[in-house]
Design a protein around this motif. Sequence first.
Motif, short mmCIF file in Angstrom:
data_model
loop_
_atom_site.label_atom_id
_atom_site.label_comp_id
_atom_site.label_asym_id
_atom_site.label_seq_id
_atom_site.Cartn_x
_atom_site.Cartn_y
_atom_site.Cartn_z
N GLY A 122 0.84 -1.19 0.00
CA GLY A 122 0.00 0.00 0.00
C GLY A 122 0.87 1.24 0.00
O GLY A 122 1.91 1.27 0.66
N CYS A 123 0.45 2.23 -0.76
CA CYS A 123 1.27 3.44 -0.91
C CYS A 123 0.41 4.67 -0.69
O CYS A 123 -0.73 4.73 -1.15
CB CYS A 123 1.87 3.47 -2.31
N VAL A 124 0.95 5.63 0.03
CA VAL A 124 0.28 6.92 0.22
C VAL A 124 1.17 7.98 -0.39
O VAL A 124 2.34 8.11 -0.01
CB VAL A 124 0.05 7.22 1.72
N VAL A 125 0.65 8.75 -1.35
CA VAL A 125 1.42 9.84 -1.94
C VAL A 125 0.77 11.16 -1.58
O VAL A 125 -0.44 11.24 -1.33
CB VAL A 125 1.54 9.73 -3.48
N GLU A 126 1.59 12.18 -1.58
CA GLU A 126 1.11 13.54 -1.43
C GLU A 126 1.53 14.34 -2.64
O GLU A 126 2.69 14.24 -3.07
CB GLU A 126 1.71 14.19 -0.17
N ILE A 127 0.62 15.13 -3.17
CA ILE A 127 0.92 16.02 -4.29
C ILE A 127 0.73 17.45 -3.83
O ILE A 127 -0.35 17.82 -3.34
CB ILE A 127 0.00 15.72 -5.50
N ASP A 128 1.78 18.22 -3.97
CA ASP A 128 1.71 19.63 -3.60
C ASP A 128 0.93 20.37 -4.69
O ASP A 128 1.27 20.30 -5.87
CB ASP A 128 3.14 20.19 -3.49
N ARG A 129 -0.12 21.06 -4.30
CA ARG A 129 -0.99 21.68 -5.30
C ARG A 129 -0.31 22.81 -6.08
O ARG A 129 -0.65 23.07 -7.23
CB ARG A 129 -2.23 22.27 -4.63
N LEU A 130 0.67 23.47 -5.44
CA LEU A 130 1.33 24.60 -6.12
C LEU A 130 2.45 24.14 -7.04
O LEU A 130 2.56 24.57 -8.17
CB LEU A 130 1.92 25.55 -5.07
N THR A 131 3.30 23.27 -6.51
CA THR A 131 4.49 22.88 -7.28
C THR A 131 4.28 21.61 -8.08
O THR A 131 5.11 21.26 -8.91
CB THR A 131 5.69 22.64 -6.35
N ALA A 132 3.19 20.89 -7.79
CA ALA A 132 2.92 19.58 -8.41
C ALA A 132 3.95 18.53 -8.01
O ALA A 132 4.01 17.46 -8.61
CB ALA A 132 2.83 19.69 -9.92
N ASP A 133 4.77 18.82 -6.99
CA ASP A 133 5.71 17.83 -6.50
C ASP A 133 4.95 16.65 -5.92
O ASP A 133 3.92 16.83 -5.27
CB ASP A 133 6.60 18.48 -5.43
N ILE A 134 5.45 15.46 -6.16
CA ILE A 134 4.80 14.26 -5.65
C ILE A 134 5.81 13.49 -4.80
O ILE A 134 6.96 13.30 -5.21
CB ILE A 134 4.23 13.38 -6.78
N ARG A 135 5.38 13.10 -3.60
CA ARG A 135 6.24 12.35 -2.68
C ARG A 135 5.48 11.14 -2.17
O ARG A 135 4.28 11.22 -1.92
CB ARG A 135 6.60 13.21 -1.46
N VAL A 136 6.19 10.06 -1.99
CA VAL A 136 5.61 8.94 -1.26
C VAL A 136 5.71 9.26 0.22
O VAL A 136 6.81 9.46 0.74
CB VAL A 136 6.34 7.62 -1.58
N ARG A 137 4.59 9.36 0.87
CA ARG A 137 4.60 9.71 2.29
C ARG A 137 4.72 8.46 3.15
O ARG A 137 5.39 8.46 4.17
CB ARG A 137 3.31 10.43 2.65
#
Lengths: 808, 153
Positions: A650-665
């Motif tokens: 299972g994976c949880v990602v976060e996408i920053d709305r301003l920069t569109a950066d995506i990280r696996v949290r």
Amino acid sequence: MTVTEEPTATDGIGSRLLRREDAKLLTGEAKYVDDIQVPGQLWMGMVRSMMAHARVVSINASGALEMPGVHSVITGADIQEWGLFVGALPCAWPVTEDMANPPHWPITPDVARHVGDIVAVVLADSRYGAVDAVEQVVVEYEPLPAVANLDQAVADEVHAHPDLGTNKAFTWAIDADPDGVQAAFDAAAHTVSARFVQQRLIPAAMEPRGVLAVPSPYGGDITLHSATQVPHILKVMVAATTGIPEQKIRVIAPAVGGGFGAKLNINADEMLAVALANRLGRPVRWTETRSEAAGSTHQGRGQIQHVELAADENGKLTAIRVKIDADLGAYMMLITPGTPLLGSFLYHGVYESPKFSFTCDGWFTNCTPTDAYRGAGRPEASYLIERTVELVADELGLDPLEVRRRNFIPADAFPYATHSEIAVYDSGNYPAALDELCRIMDVDALRAEQAANRDDPTKPLLGIGFSCWLEIASFGPPGSLEGFGHLGSWESGQVRIQPDGSAIVYTGASPHGQGTVTTLAQIAADELGIGFDRISVRHGDTATVVQGIGTMGSRATAVAGESVKQAAARVVERAKVIAAHILEAAADDIEVGDDAFSVRGTPTRQVGWAEVATKSFQNLELPEGVEPGSLEATVHNAPPNFSFPSGAYGCVVEIDRLTADIRVREMYLVDDCGNVINPLLAEGQVHGGVAQGVAQALYEKMEYNADGQPLTATLIDYLVPSAPDLPEYVSGRTVTPTPNNSLGAKGIGESGSVGAPPAVVNAAVDALSHLGVRHIDMPVTPRKIFSILYGNGGDAGDTAGDEQGGRP
Amino acid sequence: MELTTTVNGETRRADVEPRTLLVHFLRDHLGLTGTNVGCDTSSCGACTVLIDGRSAKSCTVLAVQAEGAEITTIEGLAGPDGLHPMQEAFHQCHALQCGYCTPGMVMAAVSLVEEYPGADEHQVREGLEGNLCRCTGYTNIVKAVLSVTGERA
């Protein structure tokens, strides 16, 4: 602080033992190939084509030859004239009878077919001198039209090998029931189709490749040190390519700094070093630079996948049709044509076998050849099915976990015969793995957070993704590795008892970070009843290890470990005969443990391993019929079948709305590799595999431009992740032992790279699904996400806004 | 060009081409092969050593720039009493697999903990951004470093 254990007298299976390998690695004592210096050595420098496809018109070496310390410059014409090689670089796996396999010489005699193709080599007396000399060699090229990517290869108008008349090297299919497949599609309540990209990857082990060939001109033997995963295979191929007799060749894999499949090949530099050292009577060495590696070491993946899937009104999969276009690169290397096929038996994953059709076309391009990279065909397969079931869930408006549950092969169905007799799944409990994942991962809380974040523009977009993945390990049963061009399908294990009752284990496995020495010592300790600290393990040297296949295909524990266990068992049986003689008891009544043999029922009647071992060499001490030196055994164990590790990630990602950066949290990892010999090492393998899987999902892509020029040849451009780019892992486990070996162990080395990419991409798509996004191709970059958030949006296979045009 | 520098406590004198990289001076001239070369763009950190106690990528330093400096390589870390606490922590936490990044990673970690004795997980990850590892996925490396910061803080 991690809970660890110091070794005790009989530490064995299941212990979280710290690694014996560590001390020399932590102190810098370990010798990798570039660390080994030999007097009189010549440094080899490669003159490589800077064009993807070009005729070599002329080579002017005069400038180089004038430089002090430059010994010689050798061209493709020279090696042909000298007859330096009796065979070209091998492709060991002709997947079809009519497969095209154009000759691949260590130095091309006429045409360069990818950036990095060797057109000449220089020999100089220093590291820097070789670099200087390479720069002074002037090559005149006549550019030819280049096939720069897979789309161009499939269009088949420009040809990577013009004399073949086509870029298509082969078509390989599993298509036993095309009418049944079509009927299922015709009758289907729902049909889903998609196109996925498996981008090219650079394996990028931290140690670049390197070789050192040391001849013994008057002694006749030659030693090749190479950063390889397959020393014995390399020995066979050195003989086949150079004509030097096998009995005169010694190959040594010293400390090797990672492989991941990239050091499982037969390379031009290895053959050149041996052949030139043999010809000149001087040591010849070469060490790859990182920038060079994009053209000097094979790459991974490189596919376009087309899938059609049929399902009934309940979301039960009824048929799957897969068509792969595989980017082979410019030449067939050792298992180039086979790697896309290795996952072909897995394309319906952990789900009950629907009607099945698989076709793969292999295409030449003027790019670096592709070959095995962690997972080698299985990440591609698991990705395809785990992305596609999400599309099915989307189509039916069902929870994707529910669709999976409706289709799981049930836990009581094993061994599970699939449509192919090669793929009999040994054991597994897919529902239990998913249950365990849901136990360690609070999906409800994450969904609530996701919903709340969606409504709050100051919060990142959250995505939750899953993969219930399947993998093939324990390479491989009789017939399989021969099919891949290897000598046979087994691994060697030898146990030799020393006069003082200690043991030396020799393995044909060739580890490069896996901790195999510790693992095999654990297995041997358990079986022999000799303390872990009194067992040494040796590997990597063809002079001391009988024969071997090497480390690949997640086989060291499952296949090499089983060999060692069986060899140890044979030694124990023989030792019991000697112990029985000493104790004046029946051999059947003898037990072993804690470094001693005793009579069952009367533990005070004991003789130590040391005494038994010493006496095993003393004729007058031995019973009738027992020869001196009998406490030695060699086993070439062959697994009866592949094993099928599985798991739920299972994976949880976060996408920053301003920069569109995506990280696996967060990353939750439930693995089932059967019985675990050393949980510490097993977890470490998953950590590393998952890192590479996350990297494929988000960060890495080998890019070529329209002229076939590599754009991502350095670690500045090619995004191998660093510590801040990856999350903590939460690990879990289910255990369904395999019946394929007495350890019950399946193998785990590649599982992380198989299971992680679909979990991450599913999470990324989930984060943006409220915008109508159903698919994003790997790598899921901020640029693609920005385009979705603020540009023209994205859909299945969309590469809009991707840097450089997004070619696989 | 003449060079005098102290490496792992020993004064070393040499005559080197000015373009000789410090990492090659250590490896090829002094035989200290523990420090590794993993790239050619200062990206990977496998070559990390300490120069006057601070971490530096020795592939991006000319040997002659180390004139008069004190260099510590991985070979200089363990003492008569055994492994350095950071080496021991890496061992305890299974923070290495193939070992190729390990000397540089350990040296960078030693320097990190010196500069940020109370570093938390986030700071450790950020601090090790310049050291790539392909085998471990970093989780155990971070655990190892935190076990040392935990003791220092």
